[in-house]
Design an enzyme around this catalytic site. Sequence first.
Site, mmCIF file in Angstrom:
data_model
loop_
_atom_site.group_PDB
_atom_site.id
_atom_site.type_symbol
_atom_site.label_atom_id
_atom_site.label_comp_id
_atom_site.label_asym_id
_atom_site.label_seq_id
_atom_site.Cartn_x
_atom_site.Cartn_y
_atom_site.Cartn_z
ATOM 1 N N LYS A 164 -42.889 -26.435 9.352
ATOM 2 C CA LYS A 164 -41.924 -25.554 10.026
ATOM 3 C C LYS A 164 -42.126 -25.572 11.538
ATOM 4 C CE LYS A 164 -38.795 -22.222 10.328
ATOM 5 N NZ LYS A 164 -39.082 -21.470 11.538
ATOM 6 N N GLU A 171 -36.151 -28.577 17.039
ATOM 7 C CA GLU A 171 -35.055 -27.666 17.379
ATOM 8 C C GLU A 171 -35.024 -27.387 18.882
ATOM 9 O OE1 GLU A 171 -34.981 -23.037 16.777
ATOM 10 O OE2 GLU A 171 -34.557 -24.024 14.854
#
Length: 291
Positions: A164, A171
Amino acid sequence: MELGLVGLGKMGGNMRERIRRAGHTVIGYDRNADLADVHSLEELVGKLSGPRVVWVMVPAGEATQTTVDELAKLLEPGDVVVDGGNSRWTDDEKHAEELAAQGIGFVDCGVSGGVWGLENGYALMYGGDAENVAKVQPVFDALKPEGDFGAVHAGKVGAGHFAKMVHNGIEYAMMQAYAEGWELLEKVDSVTDVREVFRSWQEGTVIRSWLLDLAVNALAEDEHLEQLKGYAQDSGEGRWTVEAAIDNAVPLPAITASLFARFASRQEDSPQMKMIAALRNQFGGHAVEKK
C-alpha cells in the site's frame, strides 16, 4: 461471520456498512459515541464469539499502538487482530510479535478506495500467515470490488502495508504529473478550454485513469481551481516509500520529486529561491525582486 471494527470515521464507517450489506455482523466502536455500536473495546470483545476477528481502523502510530495494546489484554489465543490503517510496515512486525506471544494472530491490510469504497469496493493488500488470513477472508471478500481483481495476499506480515505504501508513492507521482500538465495548459494563451482538454483524455488515451476522472470532476466544480489554496499535505506514505528506496538502493526519481513538490507547496516565500536569486545577482548581475 462476526467482526469487531474499531474506528468508524470516513473509511471505517463506510466499511462497516459494506460488510453488513454482504450479510455479516459488524460491531463497531469509536470514541465518538454517536457513531459507535458499543461504548468500549471491552464491550466490543465481549459481544463477539470466538475465534474473534477485530479490525483496527485508526490513525497510524500512537493511536494504533494503544489500540493493539488494549486488545492484547482483552483477546484470547486463536483470535486475530487486523490493522487496516496506514501503519508503517515495520510497526506490523512489532505488533505481530507482541500479539503472537499471547497466541493472538495478526494481519496487516492496506486499504485503498477512499470515500468511493462503499459503492465501488476497496482495493485490499494484506500480509500475514495463511491461517490468520483465512479467518478474515469473508471480510476481505465483502470489502473488495466485484470481479477477480482488487485484493491480494501480498506475503508475510508487513507485506500488505508495504504494498500500500508503494501504491501511494505511485499515486503521488501520478497526481504530480497531472498537476504539472494542467498548470502548463493553463499558462499558455493558445489553449482556451483546459477543462475540456482533460475531459477529452478520459477516452482512448494512454493516460486515462480514475485519477484523471477525479481531476475532471474537480475542474467541473471549479474550472480554474480558484477556490483552492496551493497547499498539499502528505500523510507519511510518500516519505516511507522514499526511505525504503534509499534502504534498498532503488532509484525513485519521479516519486521523490513529487514528495518534495508537496513540501514546496507549503512555502509562501521560498528560502531556497532567495539564495538562488542572490547568487544569480552576484555572478551575473541579474535583477532581483525586493520585498
